[in-house]
Design a protein around this motif. Structure first.
Motif, mmCIF file in Angstrom:
data_model
loop_
_atom_site.group_PDB
_atom_site.id
_atom_site.type_symbol
_atom_site.label_atom_id
_atom_site.label_comp_id
_atom_site.label_asym_id
_atom_site.label_seq_id
_atom_site.Cartn_x
_atom_site.Cartn_y
_atom_site.Cartn_z
ATOM 1 N N GLY A 136 10.054 4.191 -9.683
ATOM 2 C CA GLY A 136 10.846 3.133 -10.306
ATOM 3 C C GLY A 136 9.966 2.010 -10.815
ATOM 4 N N SER A 137 10.285 0.795 -10.434
ATOM 5 C CA SER A 137 9.516 -0.368 -10.891
ATOM 6 C C SER A 137 8.481 -0.819 -9.859
ATOM 7 C CB SER A 137 10.472 -1.530 -11.187
ATOM 8 O OG SER A 137 11.189 -1.897 -10.013
ATOM 9 N N ARG A 138 8.248 -0.021 -8.821
ATOM 10 C CA ARG A 138 7.328 -0.417 -7.755
ATOM 11 C C ARG A 138 5.889 -0.533 -8.264
ATOM 12 N NH1 ARG A 138 11.069 2.947 -5.711
ATOM 13 N NH2 ARG A 138 12.099 2.396 -3.736
ATOM 14 N N THR A 139 5.181 -1.497 -7.721
ATOM 15 C CA THR A 139 3.745 -1.634 -7.939
ATOM 16 C C THR A 139 3.073 -1.792 -6.581
ATOM 17 O OG1 THR A 139 3.885 -4.038 -8.190
ATOM 18 C CG2 THR A 139 4.025 -2.701 -10.214
ATOM 19 N N PHE A 140 1.779 -1.476 -6.536
ATOM 20 C CA PHE A 140 1.043 -1.501 -5.285
ATOM 21 C C PHE A 140 -0.329 -2.127 -5.498
ATOM 22 C CE2 PHE A 140 3.771 2.249 -5.441
ATOM 23 C CZ PHE A 140 4.564 2.061 -4.307
ATOM 24 N N ASP A 141 -0.845 -2.693 -4.435
ATOM 25 C CA ASP A 141 -2.227 -3.158 -4.477
ATOM 26 C C ASP A 141 -3.200 -1.986 -4.371
ATOM 27 O OD1 ASP A 141 -1.808 -6.106 -4.496
ATOM 28 O OD2 ASP A 141 -0.836 -5.683 -2.586
ATOM 29 N N VAL A 142 -2.832 -1.009 -3.538
ATOM 30 C CA VAL A 142 -3.701 0.148 -3.302
ATOM 31 C C VAL A 142 -2.840 1.396 -3.103
ATOM 32 C CG1 VAL A 142 -5.591 1.092 -1.911
ATOM 33 C CG2 VAL A 142 -5.295 -1.389 -2.050
ATOM 34 N N VAL A 143 -3.319 2.517 -3.614
ATOM 35 C CA VAL A 143 -2.753 3.824 -3.303
ATOM 36 C C VAL A 143 -3.807 4.614 -2.537
ATOM 37 C CG1 VAL A 143 -1.876 6.007 -4.230
ATOM 38 C CG2 VAL A 143 -1.267 3.844 -5.337
ATOM 39 N N VAL A 144 -3.404 5.222 -1.431
ATOM 40 C CA VAL A 144 -4.292 6.098 -0.662
ATOM 41 C C VAL A 144 -3.723 7.508 -0.747
ATOM 42 C CG1 VAL A 144 -5.416 6.565 1.539
ATOM 43 C CG2 VAL A 144 -4.843 4.202 0.909
ATOM 44 N N ARG A 197 -6.047 -0.246 -7.424
ATOM 45 C CA ARG A 197 -7.065 0.506 -6.685
ATOM 46 C C ARG A 197 -6.474 1.818 -6.180
ATOM 47 N NH1 ARG A 197 -11.909 0.093 -4.343
ATOM 48 N NH2 ARG A 197 -12.274 0.874 -2.232
ATOM 49 N N TYR A 198 -7.279 2.887 -6.234
ATOM 50 C CA TYR A 198 -6.841 4.207 -5.814
ATOM 51 C C TYR A 198 -7.933 4.804 -4.937
ATOM 52 C CZ TYR A 198 -3.959 8.442 -6.443
ATOM 53 O OH TYR A 198 -3.101 9.505 -6.257
ATOM 54 N N PHE A 229 -7.399 2.221 -13.160
ATOM 55 C CA PHE A 229 -7.543 1.501 -11.895
ATOM 56 C C PHE A 229 -8.932 1.776 -11.332
ATOM 57 C CE2 PHE A 229 -4.591 5.211 -11.297
ATOM 58 C CZ PHE A 229 -5.546 6.135 -10.915
ATOM 59 N N ALA A 230 -9.349 0.955 -10.370
ATOM 60 C CA ALA A 230 -10.602 1.206 -9.655
ATOM 61 C C ALA A 230 -10.404 2.397 -8.724
ATOM 62 C CB ALA A 230 -11.012 -0.029 -8.856
ATOM 63 N N PHE A 231 -11.456 3.205 -8.531
ATOM 64 C CA PHE A 231 -11.307 4.446 -7.771
ATOM 65 C C PHE A 231 -12.438 4.617 -6.765
ATOM 66 C CE2 PHE A 231 -12.519 9.006 -7.449
ATOM 67 C CZ PHE A 231 -11.454 9.417 -6.655
ATOM 68 N N ILE A 237 0.838 -1.190 0.000
ATOM 69 C CA ILE A 237 0.000 0.000 0.000
ATOM 70 C C ILE A 237 0.875 1.243 0.000
ATOM 71 C CG2 ILE A 237 -1.769 1.291 1.250
ATOM 72 C CD1 ILE A 237 -2.766 -1.380 2.329
ATOM 73 N N CYS A 238 0.565 2.151 -0.901
ATOM 74 C CA CYS A 238 1.261 3.431 -0.991
ATOM 75 C C CYS A 238 0.354 4.516 -0.429
ATOM 76 C CB CYS A 238 1.620 3.743 -2.441
ATOM 77 S SG CYS A 238 2.393 5.357 -2.685
ATOM 78 N N VAL A 239 0.879 5.332 0.489
ATOM 79 C CA VAL A 239 0.149 6.464 1.040
ATOM 80 C C VAL A 239 0.848 7.738 0.596
ATOM 81 C CG1 VAL A 239 -0.674 7.627 3.120
ATOM 82 C CG2 VAL A 239 -0.613 5.114 3.026
#
Length: 313
Positions: A60-68, A91-92, A162-164, A4-6
């Protein structure tokens, strides 16, 4: 465990959200400009989210399941984020605001006083976006805060990468000195000093949420549901400015004094002459349980009184 990215997450309920995500076992990355480091064990990317090239390079090459996204205020910021995170997240979740419903800032459907405002009254999937407005001007943004949030939601809702979901927060209280807006402190100061509070003659109710409850709802929106679209976030129990003043007066052992705001004079925060108190029915139907404002407001007022009495350095 989810990645998860915040974006933001350096203070108040955003900081608490990061702590709760980490405590729940999720792998957390925080993006901000570096003024406040995250807790140990949380990845920290120091970058200005307004600089698209720098943001993409930092990811970079990072991926996330969710961004908040805690700090998105304009459609320009939303468009940068939409491009940067397309292909990087499924998801965002954006933290939005009750102010999107303010009829003083946009032509919106009429709502009878006492009728809780539903999410559908502002549909971001159809809201017009104007990128050419002076969103980079701080004074313009402050004067058009609600429209900035509406258009930011619209950019994400009309993006297909992405889903929002947009969490539309009520007025946030609690935390004492951590409550950086100063709005509750405004009332505490007037009540404890015996000065008059400027209010509308017929002030209408609004809705509130405790900062811990908002962090809980954001945690839920990020990790426990796949709901999309707007979600209103408010505790049960609308209050008007006189109700709020009564709680403060009782805690302080003083009397709240009021005067009618003069024509053209701004009233105190939380005094409203227009109705846009939200409904929280959708979040409830989706499984989130809200507290009642009376469950936590006395404690929040006590924290604000303690903060006002603390010596300053």
């Amino acid at each position: 465990m989810r990645k998860i990215c915040v974006i933001g997450g350096s203070r108040y309920f955003g900081k608490l959200l990061v702590q709760r995500l980490q405590a729940a076992g999720h792998q957390v990355t925080v993006i901000n400009r570096g003024s406040t480091p995250p807790p140990p064990g949380v990845e920290h990317l120091v970058v200005d989210r307004n600089d698209e090239a720098a943001l993409i390079a930092a990811l970079g090459s990072r991926t996330f399941d969710v961004v908040v996204d805690q700090v998105c205020y304009t459609p320009v910021q939303a468009a940068i984020a939409a491009r940067a995170f397309s292909g990087r997240t499924r998801r965002y979740v954006m933290t939005s605001t009750i102010e999107v419903y303010d009829p003083a800032t946009a032509a919106l459907p009429a709502v009878l006083p006492g009728t809780p405002v539903l999410e559908e009254f502002v549909d971001p999937s159809t809201w017009l976006v104007a990128m050419d407005l002076p969103w980079h001007d701080a004074a313009y943004l402050e004067a058009h805060y609600a429209e900035g949030k509406r258009q930011a939601e619209a950019v994400f809702a009309q993006h297909h990468g992405f889903a929002f979901a947009a969490v539309r927060s009520a007025h946030v209280l609690g935390g004492g000195a951590a409550e950086f807006t100063g709005r509750l402190a405004h009332y505490v100061e007037h009540v404890t000093q015996g000065t008059q509070i400027a209010v509308h003659a017929e002030a209408l109710p609004t809705v509130f949420i405790h900062y811990e409850e908002l962090a809980d709802l954001l945690l839920w929106a990020a990790t426990l549901t796949d709901v999309t679209g707007p979600i209103n976030a408010c505790s049960d129990g609308p209050l008007d400015v006189y109700d709020l003043g009564a709680v403060i007066a009782e805690q302080a052992g003083r009397k709240a004094l009021y005067r009618s705001a003069a024509a053209g004079e701004p009233a105190s925060p939380f005094s409203f002459d227009r109705h846009y108190a939200m409904s929280n029915a959708r979040a409830k139907e989706l499984g989130f349980s809200f507290s009642h404002t009376t469950d936590w407001l006395p404690g929040a007022v006590a924290e604000a009184l303690d903060a006002s009495a603390a010596p300053t350095t």
